[in-house]
Design a protein around this motif. Structure first.
Motif, PDB file in Angstrom:
ATOM      1  N   LEU A  89       0.816  -1.221   0.000  1.00 22.80           N
ATOM      2  CA  LEU A  89       0.000   0.000   0.000  1.00 22.80           C
ATOM      3  C   LEU A  89       0.849   1.270   0.000  1.00 22.80           C
ATOM      4  O   LEU A  89       0.302   2.368  -0.112  1.00 22.80           O
ATOM      5  CB  LEU A  89      -0.912   0.013   1.242  1.00 22.80           C
ATOM      6  CG  LEU A  89      -2.082  -0.961   1.209  1.00 22.80           C
ATOM      7  CD1 LEU A  89      -2.693  -1.088   2.597  1.00 22.80           C
ATOM      8  CD2 LEU A  89      -3.140  -0.501   0.205  1.00 22.80           C
ATOM      9  N   GLY A  90       2.161   1.127   0.132  1.00 23.45           N
ATOM     10  CA  GLY A  90       3.016   2.305   0.167  1.00 23.45           C
ATOM     11  C   GLY A  90       2.895   3.126   1.438  1.00 23.45           C
ATOM     12  O   GLY A  90       3.209   4.316   1.448  1.00 23.45           O
TER      13      GLY A  90
ATOM     14  N   GLU B  64      -3.048   6.786   5.110  1.00 20.10           N
ATOM     15  CA  GLU B  64      -2.103   6.369   4.059  1.00 20.10           C
ATOM     16  C   GLU B  64      -2.550   5.067   3.388  1.00 20.10           C
ATOM     17  O   GLU B  64      -2.352   4.874   2.189  1.00 20.10           O
ATOM     18  CB  GLU B  64      -0.686   6.229   4.625  1.00 20.10           C
ATOM     19  CG  GLU B  64      -0.072   7.582   4.978  1.00 20.10           C
ATOM     20  CD  GLU B  64       1.412   7.497   5.339  1.00 20.10           C
ATOM     21  OE1 GLU B  64       2.073   6.475   5.045  1.00 20.10           O
ATOM     22  OE2 GLU B  64       1.915   8.471   5.940  1.00 20.10           O
TER      23      GLU B  64
ATOM     24  N   GLY C 219      -3.303   4.958  -0.460  1.00 22.61           N
ATOM     25  CA  GLY C 219      -2.513   3.997  -1.236  1.00 22.61           C
ATOM     26  C   GLY C 219      -3.405   3.085  -2.075  1.00 22.61           C
ATOM     27  O   GLY C 219      -3.164   2.870  -3.265  1.00 22.61           O
TER      28      GLY C 219
ATOM     29  N   ARG D  77      -4.984   4.986  -4.996  1.00 24.40           N
ATOM     30  CA  ARG D  77      -4.014   5.279  -6.055  1.00 24.40           C
ATOM     31  C   ARG D  77      -3.674   4.001  -6.834  1.00 24.40           C
ATOM     32  O   ARG D  77      -3.745   3.967  -8.059  1.00 24.40           O
ATOM     33  CB  ARG D  77      -2.759   5.851  -5.391  1.00 24.40           C
ATOM     34  CG  ARG D  77      -1.688   6.379  -6.329  1.00 24.40           C
ATOM     35  CD  ARG D  77      -0.522   6.961  -5.529  1.00 24.40           C
ATOM     36  NE  ARG D  77       0.119   5.941  -4.689  1.00 24.40           N
ATOM     37  CZ  ARG D  77       0.190   5.970  -3.362  1.00 24.40           C
ATOM     38  NH1 ARG D  77      -0.332   6.964  -2.674  1.00 24.40           N
ATOM     39  NH2 ARG D  77       0.787   5.005  -2.688  1.00 24.40           N
ATOM     40  N   LEU D  78      -3.357   2.931  -6.114  1.00 24.54           N
ATOM     41  CA  LEU D  78      -2.883   1.714  -6.771  1.00 24.54           C
ATOM     42  C   LEU D  78      -3.974   1.041  -7.598  1.00 24.54           C
ATOM     43  O   LEU D  78      -3.700   0.430  -8.617  1.00 24.54           O
ATOM     44  CB  LEU D  78      -2.338   0.741  -5.717  1.00 24.54           C
ATOM     45  CG  LEU D  78      -0.998   1.179  -5.114  1.00 24.54           C
ATOM     46  CD1 LEU D  78      -0.731   0.445  -3.813  1.00 24.54           C
ATOM     47  CD2 LEU D  78       0.128   0.907  -6.124  1.00 24.54           C
TER      48      LEU D  78
END
Lengths: 411, 411
Positions: free
Chosen positions: B314-315, B334, B338, B341-342
């Motif tokens: 997930l970064g 976050e 994440g 976005r991904l």
């Protein structure tokens, strides 16, 4: 000993809620060697609750009633029991402060109506409720026991274990020995299990062994039970016969689930697991994370419902998806290997299939699924066909996936 | 009209099988405007089956009994009914040939025991069973109706729809109109719901409106029902009062679940969703993918149980995890951002918390969870505290997460 269960609740008779108390209490009591002789469900209406209580107390030695102890206007069981047994309701101060603390801990104002839950029929034993507001109540009248338990299962179940079981052991000490054991089997149907073991068990049945079969989705329970001085030996010999005949298909005993067995095996080997799910949509991860302590071995996983997600999150190749389709042996393999690599796990399970109701084709009808297990020694893929409703499909496929891993992890 | 249900089966009382008939039949009958006034479960024993039949026929206008129509030694209901009503069992040739055809079609020899299923109490109506061997039976005695249905749900349910509903409509034509409606509420407890609506609904209750409350985890159902010529108007006015008082807390009606409502809202807006789960461990994705058609809007998600997985998949930044801990507002944010976005989703939901039993601290006790919703306009994070068992916790947290998204999606 004669036991009856009364479930109160208009929502049960209206079919708004599934009555799980009957099965759960029946199971607990039969495991204690006590069989329930009747279960009754009545609506939230004083006349009917009182009639049911009166009739059951006339027949049984122990009556367990569930529901109707809460704070709302249709919670009538406490009142009905008090009136029937002619006991006034009195305030139980310790319960009132416990309820007040319950609301305070949750930073919620205590509604005035909650106070009624601290009223108990005079002389009744109060069964603590650590998981809710209404306490349970136990009272003896004319040699019979009446136990009232709250309706919510998460309140009733711990209360039964913590307060009712000790009361039963004290008040109804078993005059004869009772032993039981349940073996849990996966990978074969109930009739196949019965065909394999019923004949060889017949001599033990003649000696008093009782066998009950219970078929669930992807699982058959065989319950062996016996009473009397040779009960333990009979059950042990029965279990030995079943183990000899069904060996690798037996995944556990008692309350084992396939997920708890897999987590236990991985924990013992200090190995880790990742999952990649399409058709089971998170259910496999859900089952694994239901096991307390799963976090020691279960790293996580991806739910890749769309094709893009399979590429982006798992590194499944676009060419593989194009050539074989998302529901294919090759995609299952690439999903498992991708999850294993990305999560740096010892093992990864992947599933891709057609849950339905839409999405089926002639070649890959609804119910088709590919299950892959990737490990250090390579990847295994198998095809499973379970044409059924969406939720049963998820269960059956996750069951097969967990069993594939279990068989790869010798104890 | 007075209806009672009798479920026969020792396996039900032993707790080996869950009794789903009570809920299913209760729901079918209440939706027809007929309320079940009592349900009884008795073991496979002639004395107890006969007693239950006799008692129910004395009280009710219609008695529906399930189970005990098969070919084995513990199938006793047909015999008990015939004896109680003093009707000899006679061979029903059409049923016998149907059973013979059933085995022939499956290329299995017909066991001699199967023949007993073609015996019917004299004068009884035979209800066809396209999904099994034992037919249903319907008979009238002393002005009362007794209907016997086979135990397996996949035989009972179609038989009820095809044969019992027409019989009920013919024999018990509703003399008065019946209307019902269930409103589904989340975000407040049962007692709060009742406190808010019971008073304002009182005038309608005096006019004949019936209210039933049903509390589930993270959800309260309010069922409004009425009979008679003004039933529709009464229920509509009741629903209007409830909507006026509880507005945004009402997420649906009838059979709606929060996940089906969310999928419907997203589908209508052609928007997509991703999830990132720590403490719910896949359960949120599971609920969403239980909805047929979910694949149009639900892209997938990550189950990141370990910290490493939160970083890798997930970064989530290592510094964030170090500084705030995995269970924190910032990590939830976050995770959601994440996943959004991904998976290139319009919305992403993330949850991180302490499910227990282990892992709690003084600052973040078991039951603490942070829920984040990331969207085009930014990210919202809320704190939820649900100290309970692992599975209830997962449900409560996923319920709150789905509701956070629902409230962000005006219809």
């Amino acid at each position: 000993m004669n036991i009856e269960i009364i479930n109160t609740g208009s929502e049960l008779l209206l079919g708004l809620v599934l009555n799980t108390h009957q099965q759960w209490l029946g199971r607990q009591l039969s495991d204690l060697g006590c069989e329930v002789s009747r279960q009754v469900c009545v609506p939230d209406a004083s006349r009917q609750i009182q009639a049911a209580l009166r009739q059951s107390l006339a027949r049984a030695d122990l009556v367990i009633a569930t529901g109707g102890l809460g704070p709302t206007g249709d919670d009538l069981t406490r009142d009905c029991a008090a009136r029937l047994l002619r006991r006034p309701l009195v305030l139980h101060p310790a319960t009132l402060s416990r309820i007040e603390r319950y609301f305070a801990a949750r930073k919620r104002p205590m509604p005035a109506s909650a106070r009624v839950q601290a009223l108990v029929p005079e002389g009744a034993a109060v069964l603590p409720n650590p998981n809710g507001t209404a306490p349970g109540l136990a009272m003896k009248a004319a040699g019979k026991w009446l136990i009232l338990l709250p309706g919510p299962p998460r309140e009733l179940r711990p209360m039964f274990a913590q307060s009712v079981v000790p009361l039963l052991r004290r008040e109804f000490p078993l005059s004869i020995k009772f032993v039981h054991r349940t073996l849990k089997i996966t990978g074969m149907g109930e009739s196949v299990v019965e065909e394999k073991i019923a004949g060889p068990l017949r001599p033990l049945v003649r000696d008093g062994l009782k066998i009950a079969y219970c078929a669930r989705v992807g699982e058959v329970d065989v319950r062996l039970a016996a009473r009397g001085p040779s009960a333990a030996a009979l059950v042990a010999r029965g279990a030995e016969v079943v183990r000899g005949l069904l060996g690798p298909s037996i995944f556990g005993s008692g309350d084992d689930s396939l997920e708890s067995v897999v987590i236990r095996l991985l924990t013992g080997r200090r190995q880790t697991l990742a999952v990649a799910e399409s058709c089971t949509g998170g259910f496999l991860a859900h089952r694994l994370t239901n096991v307390p302590g799963a976090s020691a071995v279960f790293l996580g996983g991806m739910v890749t419902y769309g094709n893009q997600a399979k590429e982006d999150l798992l590194g499944v190749r676009a060419a593989t998806l194009r050539r074989h389709g998302a529901v294919s042996r090759t995609v299952a393999r690439e999903m498992a290997e991708g999850a294993r690599r990305l999560l740096r796990a010892d093992y990864a399970l992947a599933v891709t299939g057609v849950a339905g109701p839409g999405g089926g084709t002639a070649k890959k009808p609804v119910g088709t699924a590919f299950i892959a297990l990737a490990g250090k020694k390579g990847t295994t893929v198998l095809l499973q066909y379970s044409p059924t409703d969406r939720e049963t499909f998820k269960f059956a496929i996750s069951q097969r996936a967990l069993d594939l891993l279990r068989q790869a992890l010798p104890a």
